[in-house]
Each structure stands twice: as structure tokens, then as C-alpha cells.
Motif scaffolding. Structure first.
Motif, PDB file in Angstrom:
ATOM      1  N   GLY A   1       0.796  -1.218   0.000  1.00 10.84           N
ATOM      2  CA  GLY A   1       0.000   0.000   0.000  1.00 10.84           C
ATOM      3  C   GLY A   1       0.830   1.270   0.000  1.00 10.84           C
ATOM      4  O   GLY A   1       2.052   1.247   0.123  1.00 10.84           O
TER       5      GLY A   1
ATOM      6  N   ASP B   1      -4.315   8.630   1.985  1.00 10.37           N
ATOM      7  CA  ASP B   1      -4.976   9.927   2.035  1.00 10.37           C
ATOM      8  C   ASP B   1      -4.245  10.982   1.214  1.00 10.37           C
ATOM      9  O   ASP B   1      -4.682  12.127   1.142  1.00 10.37           O
TER      10      ASP B   1
ATOM     11  N   LEU C   1      14.757  16.211   5.483  1.00 10.31           N
ATOM     12  CA  LEU C   1      13.823  15.146   5.090  1.00 10.31           C
ATOM     13  C   LEU C   1      12.776  14.909   6.178  1.00 10.31           C
ATOM     14  O   LEU C   1      11.617  14.640   5.879  1.00 10.31           O
TER      15      LEU C   1
ATOM     16  N   TRP D   1      10.305  17.627   5.879  1.00  9.65           N
ATOM     17  CA  TRP D   1       9.531  17.336   4.661  1.00  9.65           C
ATOM     18  C   TRP D   1       8.463  16.276   4.945  1.00  9.65           C
ATOM     19  O   TRP D   1       7.300  16.422   4.591  1.00  9.65           O
ATOM     20  N   GLN D   2       8.867  15.203   5.615  1.00 10.63           N
ATOM     21  CA  GLN D   2       7.971  14.094   5.889  1.00 10.63           C
ATOM     22  C   GLN D   2       6.859  14.521   6.860  1.00 10.63           C
ATOM     23  O   GLN D   2       5.718  14.080   6.734  1.00 10.63           O
TER      24      GLN D   2
ATOM     25  N   TYR E   1       3.855  15.913   5.116  1.00 10.35           N
ATOM     26  CA  TYR E   1       2.966  14.934   4.482  1.00 10.35           C
ATOM     27  C   TYR E   1       2.196  14.110   5.515  1.00 10.35           C
ATOM     28  O   TYR E   1       1.048  13.737   5.294  1.00 10.35           O
ATOM     29  N   GLU E   2       2.837  13.845   6.665  1.00  9.82           N
ATOM     30  CA  GLU E   2       2.138  13.133   7.736  1.00  9.82           C
ATOM     31  C   GLU E   2       0.962  13.986   8.226  1.00  9.82           C
ATOM     32  O   GLU E   2      -0.121  13.482   8.507  1.00  9.82           O
TER      33      GLU E   2
ATOM     34  N   ARG F   1      -0.692  16.349   6.486  1.00  7.97           N
ATOM     35  CA  ARG F   1      -1.735  16.355   5.466  1.00  7.97           C
ATOM     36  C   ARG F   1      -2.567  15.093   5.564  1.00  7.97           C
ATOM     37  O   ARG F   1      -3.788  15.138   5.520  1.00  7.97           O
ATOM     38  N   ALA F   2      -1.869  13.958   5.687  1.00  6.46           N
ATOM     39  CA  ALA F   2      -2.582  12.685   5.726  1.00  6.46           C
ATOM     40  C   ALA F   2      -3.486  12.627   6.964  1.00  6.46           C
ATOM     41  O   ALA F   2      -4.618  12.166   6.897  1.00  6.46           O
TER      42      ALA F   2
ATOM     43  N   ARG G   1      -6.614  15.027   6.710  1.00  9.46           N
ATOM     44  CA  ARG G   1      -7.515  14.684   5.623  1.00  9.46           C
ATOM     45  C   ARG G   1      -8.403  13.497   5.966  1.00  9.46           C
ATOM     46  O   ARG G   1      -9.483  13.346   5.422  1.00  9.46           O
ATOM     47  N   ASN G   2      -7.930  12.626   6.835  1.00 16.23           N
ATOM     48  CA  ASN G   2      -8.687  11.414   7.151  1.00 16.23           C
ATOM     49  C   ASN G   2      -9.706  11.738   8.234  1.00 16.23           C
ATOM     50  O   ASN G   2      -9.385  11.774   9.416  1.00 16.23           O
TER      51      ASN G   2
ATOM     52  N   VAL H   1       2.783  -0.235   3.964  1.00 16.38           N
ATOM     53  CA  VAL H   1       3.449   1.067   3.801  1.00 16.38           C
ATOM     54  C   VAL H   1       4.792   1.078   4.544  1.00 16.38           C
ATOM     55  O   VAL H   1       5.784   1.597   4.042  1.00 16.38           O
TER      56      VAL H   1
ATOM     57  N   TYR I   1      12.067   8.615   9.414  1.00 21.38           N
ATOM     58  CA  TYR I   1      10.626   8.384   9.241  1.00 21.38           C
ATOM     59  C   TYR I   1       9.928   8.358  10.601  1.00 21.38           C
ATOM     60  O   TYR I   1       8.880   8.985  10.785  1.00 21.38           O
TER      61      TYR I   1
END
Lengths: 322, 267
Positions: free
Chosen positions: A95, A99, B15, B18-19, B22-23, B25-26, B29-30, B98, B112
Motif C-alpha cells: 500500500g 490519504d 527530510l 519534509w515528511q 505529508y504526515e 496532510r494525511a 484529511r482522514n 506502507v 521516518y
């Protein structure tokens, strides 16, 4: 390409006497092969043959129980970042952050690499431009697989691993995926592919290794595999009731057989044999039905090699025979 | 350190930042996850405060119920956004592959994990800001400068403990569907004996003693102490902070054990 003359440093992958056991089960039992740079190499075999174990050892996801592996000159078990910079991976069923949109994912994963390809270029390559602002969770299965491929290519890798890249695709989507994979070779990438589809191996690979029960049982170019190019061709047709096998002209053939009205000739000179038979038929005004000339398919060879033909109609064979 | 190493560390920290973007946003959004971890605690705050309107707590020197409840719900909010959110999302990321995919990229694993934790800290800060603002505006909670050290120390240690535990417990969650069940099975009973919803007045002594072992009570108690208008000094509750520190250590141990597992191997 001359794989015989390659030097060690021109090899993308080297595997020697590789073994992997899970408890008492030996999934990989002493496998050796080499993949040259720029080559498309395919591991072909039924489910459970050990293909995924091998590819995941090469990707650095699994450890080996014995033997040696080198990927781009490095040991994948050490998990070096340098190696991960240069390798692209398409895993089976893997996966993404669902989102995020296609563009966001390509940007996000792209940044991890020192060298990277542009998002537009990648969208173009996998034909996902119209879906660029769609969240991953709303993509279809085929679109996700294409996104997978784009993500594998985001760091402009030298070597790409594709583990059963078209499983579950409809025929149209498979053709499309094949053309994308072929375009990787045009870019000079080395491609390591696993599949249980014969036609996929035949269409894409420079060389194929057939695996069964943890071993490589045959290796070679798809057209030569298992001595396929040396096998006699088959000529088939049906004979009207008034005629019998003895009425046929003299043709060079190893074997001739009649089953009902169906005739089968095995010949190493298919052109000459076909010419004699068709000339005879036209001269005597005989209506030959369903006339065909064919070479044994890779599938025939494969079923013979893996022993999953008639004598062994076990569960995995069903998926193999497509 | 050589200039090359310095620049590569700098690049890796870049990095991480940067990450984190995105974390974030995710996360926002959920909607489902946002409601479960962010809206729930606030909803409980409003409901419980309305139910107990005008009530005072005699065991706490007659302070208004609202003023007791806001720190309790803040503790629950911290747990929801760290422990609950981390455990459920990590189980999903693991099951969807993932984590495995991330492992195959050049992004270092520590970067990460740092980004996931960094993103969680931002969510905790937002949750704290909203809860405290609501408490001050609607429920007569006083935010005092003198007890701020206690408030901050408790929040920092609580966030550390529950974030690490959230990642660490993923090892014991068989699959993503089971995650909300497992997490609530761990959290809900403890919240009832840890004076999150109501003060422990009349609760059997044994239950109180059990609650004292776990970090939920320590977090709630530490926050209540810092918010309690009767607290003198800097609001640092040594016993609560000690409990949280011990659980942080346990969490970090479990977290590292989870993170060391290679994602490719058959579990």
C-alpha cells in the motif's frame, strides 16, 4: 547482448548457492544465477516455488540462510542506503499513504532520493496524468499498480525489481504494463521480474529461469528454454472421411497420428512438410479443415518442466495454466 | 564531524521536516481518524461539563466540576492523539505494507519515525490549545503562569510516554481491524479508575492503587495538579512525573523492539 563475456562489475545481480529456510521448510534450495546490466531477467514458476523469497532477499527485506548475493556490487543484507538509492522496488500488494494524492506521493517519495525524476515525466510514463490529483484510496487496482511502478522509478534507479507486476490485470492493462516495462529497458535499466505467466516471461525477458520447489530447473532465452527451438513442430488438420492417413504424400516427419478425423504430424521441417501436404490437398481437391502449424509453446515446456501437466493437477497448477 | 557528514545530517533533518508536512496532510484529511482522536475528547468535554453544570467537588476543596474535568479531558485528548492514533495508524500502515515500502526507500528509518512523532507532537499541541482555550473561555479554568512548568513537564512526558507506547503496542495488535478494539480495551477501563471522567471519591482503595501503577492516572493527576487553583509553587508533581518517566522508558523499549522487526519477514 553478450552475457557470457560480462565482467563482475558489469553484473547487476550475482547469486550463488542461495538458500533460505523457514523452520523446517526449505523455500530456496541452492540457487545460482547472474543478471547482466541492462538485461531483463525473469524468474518464472508456480506459486510457492520460492520466487518472492529470492526477490525479497535481493531487495534486502529478508535474510538468507546460506550462499552469496550481490546487488549492484553490494550485499543487500546490509541494507545500505546507497543501494536503496539505486534500486526501485515494486512489491506484491503493497500500500501507499492512501490519504495523499498521486502527485503528493510522487513528490514525497521523490525527495528521499538524491537523484530523481520529475513528477510530470513519471505521470506520463505510467499514464496517470488525469489522476494526478486523486487520492490513492480512490484509485482502481490497475491505477494503483501503475502508481507502484511510478514510485519505484521515482529515484531514477539502475535496477528495478518487479514482483508479479501484472497479477490481477485484465488483458488490456497487462499489454499496457508490458509496454511500460519494455520502455524501462529502452532507458537502459536492468529489470528483475518474477511472474507465473508464461506469456509475460516470453514478451518481456531476455532470459528466463524456471523455478520449481526452491530450485532453478531450466534457464535460458525464452525461445530456447528447455530445448524448445530444437523440438519438432506440430502440423494439425482434419481429413475428410473419404481419406485416410495412408493417402497422404510422403513428408519428412518424426511421427504421424490420427485421432478420429484429426491428424497430427511432428516434424523438424515444418515448411517443407506443410508445402507437400497443402500441394497434395489442392491437387486432389481435398478439403483440409483447421490447418495449423505450431512450435511447442513456452507453456508446454513450462508445464513439462514443472511437472504440473496432466499427471499433477494440483491446486497451484490451475493458476499456472492461464 | 566532517563537512560531508554535517551536510548529510542537515539533509536528513530536512527530510524529517519534509515528511512531517505529508504526515500532517494525511492526518487532517482522514476524517474518520480525526473524529476518533481529535473530536471525541472535545465532545466528551462539552457533554460531561453540561451534565455536571454548577456541580462542585467537595473532595477537591469545592472547586467547580468544570475546572476538574478540563485537565482530565486534556489527559484523555493527549492519549487519544498519541497512543490511540499512533497504535491504530501504525497497525494500518503495517498491514497495508506502507512500512515495508518505506523500508525500501533511502529515507532512513529513524527519520521516518522522527517525522511520525513530530507530526504527533503538532497534533497534541493543537489538541492542548483547543482544550485549554475552551476551558478558559467556557468553563472558568484559570491558566496560571506559576504552575506552567508543571503543566508543560507533564504534557511533554505524557506525550513521550503515550507516543512511544502507541508505536510499541503495535507488536501486540494482530491486524488493523483489531487495533481500535485492542486500544480501547487497554485505555477505557483505565480511564474510569484514573479519575478522567469523575473524581475517585468513594472508589475502592484497591482500584486506586491499581490506577496508580499506570500512566493514565499520572497524566490526569499531574495536569489536575497544575490546573488546581489551590496548587502553590511551580505545579510539578514529582510522583506523577516519575510514573510518566518510567512509562516513557517502557514505551521507548517496546517501540525500539517493534521498529527493529524487519517488515519483510514472515511474522
Amino acid at each position: 547482448m553478450t552475457t557470457t563475456q560480462t565482467q563482475t562489475n558489469e553484473l547487476a545481480i550475482e547469486v550463488r548457492a542461495l538458500r533460505r529456510s523457514y523452520g523446517d521448510v526449505e523455500a530456496v534450495r541452492g540457487v545460482s544465477f547472474e543478471v547482466a546490466r541492462g538485461e531483463v531477467f525473469c524468474l518464472l514458476g508456480p506459486n510457492g516455488a520460492g520466487k518472492t523469497t529470492i526477490v525479497e532477499i535481493l531487495e534486502g527485506y529478508r535474510t538468507r540462510s546460506g550462499g552469496e548475493t550481490r546487488v549492484l556490487g553490494m550485499d543487500p543484507a546490509r541494507g545500505q542506503r546507497e543501494l536503496r538509492e539505486r534500486v526501485g522496488i515494486v512489491l506484491q500488494q503493497c500500500g501507499v499513504q492512501s490519504d495523499l494524492t498521486v502527485t503528493e506521493l510522487l513528490e514525497m517519495y521523490g525527495r528521499y532520493h538524491a537523484r530523481r525524476r520529475s513528477v510530470d515525466e513519471l505521470l506520463e510514463l505510467v499514464e496517470l496524468r488525469e489522476k494526478r490529483d486523486v487520492r490513492a484510496r480512490n484509485l482502481s487496482g490497475g491505477q494503483l499498480r501503475r502508481l507502484d511502478l511510478a514510485l519505484a522509478l521515482v529515484g531514477d534507479p539502475d535496477l528495478v525489481f518487479l514482483d508479479e507486476p501484472t497479477t490481477g490485470f485484465d488483458p488490456g492493462a497487462r499489454r499496457q504494463a508490458w509496454s511500460t516495462i519494455r520502455s524501462l529497458c529502452d532507458l537502459g535499466k536492468t529489470v528483475f521480474l518474477t511472474t507465473h505467466y508464461m506469456d509475460e516471461a516470453q514478451h518481456l525477458a531476455n532470459r528466463v529461469a524456471v523455478m520449481n520447489e526452491g530450485r532453478i530447473i531450466a534457464m535460458g532465452r525464452p525461445e530456447e528454454l528447455g530445448g524448445r527451438d530444437l523440438r519438432p513442430a506440430e502440423i494439425r488438420f482434419s481429413l475428410p472421411p473419404a481419406w485416410s492417413l495412408g493417402d497422404l504424400p510422403d513428408v519428412p516427419c518424426d511421427e504421424r497420428a490420427l485421432d478420429g478425423d484429426r491428424v497430427l504430424l511432428l516434424t523438424k521441417q515444418p515448411v517443407l512438410a506443410a508445402q507437400r501436404i497443402t500441394t497434395w490437398a489442392l491437387d486432389h481437391d481435398v478439403d483440409l479443415g483447421h490447418f495449423s502449424v505450431s512450435q511447442p509453446t513456452l507453456e508446454d515446456i513450462y508445464l513439462e518442466l514443472t511437472g504440473s501437466g496432466e499427471e499433477n493437477q494440483s491446486a497451484p497448477a490451475e493458476e499456472v495454466v492461464r | 564531524m566532517s563537512p560531508v557528514a554535517t551536510s548529510s545530517v542537515k539533509r536528513d533533518l530536512g527530510l524529517v521536516a519534509w515528511q512531517v508536512r505529508y504526515e500532517q496532510r494525511a492526518y487532517w484529511r482522514n476524517r474518520g481518524r480525526g473524529i476518533f482522536t481529535f473530536v471525541f475528547p472535545l465532545m466528551f468535554l462539552v457533554i460531561f461539563a453540561s451534565l455536571n453544570k454548577g456541580a462542585h467537588i467537595s473532595s477537591r476543596g469545592g472547586i467547580a466540576y468544570d475546572a476538574f474535568f478540563v485537565p482530565g479531558i486534556l489527559a484523555y485528548g493527549v492519549i487519544a492523539t498519541t497512543f490511540v492514533n499512533m497504535a491504530i495508524s501504525t497497525a494500518i500502515l503495517r498491514d497495508q505494507g506502507v512500512l515495508k515500502r518505506m523500508q525500501g526507500t533511502p529515507l532512513p528509518r529513524w527519520a521516518y519515525v522522527a517525522a511520525r512523532i513530530g507530526s504527533t507532537v503538532i497534533i497534541v499541541l493543537s489538541m492542548t490549545a483547543v482544550t485549554v482555550a475552551l476551558g478558559v473561555v467556557a468553563y472558568g479554568v484559570h491558566l496560571r503562569a506559576s504552575t506552567l512548568p508543571g503543566l508543560i513537564a507533564t504534557l511533554v512526558l505524557g506525550t513521550a510516554a503515550f507516543t512511544a507506547l502507541g508505536i510499541g503496542i503495535t507488536r501486540f495488535i494482530p491486524n488493523a481491524e483489531a487495533a481500535p478494539v485492542v486500544v480501547n480495551l487497554v485505555i477505557l477501563p483505565l480511564t474510569f479508575i484514573s479519575s478522567i471522567w469523575f473524581p475517585p471519591t468513594g472508589m475502592p482503595k484497591a482500584l486506586i492503587e491499581i490506577a496508580k501503577i499506570f500512566p493514565i492516572r499520572a497524566l490526569a493527576d499531574g495536569l489536575e495538579y497544575a490546573f488546581d487553583p489551590r496548587t502553590l509553587g511551580s505545579g510539578l508533581n514529582g510522583q506523577d512525573l516519575r510514573t510518566l518517566a518510567i512509562w516513557t522508558a517502557v514505551g521507548v523499549f517496546l517501540m525500539i523492539r517493534f521498529l527493529r522487526q524487519p517488515q519483510g519477514e514472515v511474522r
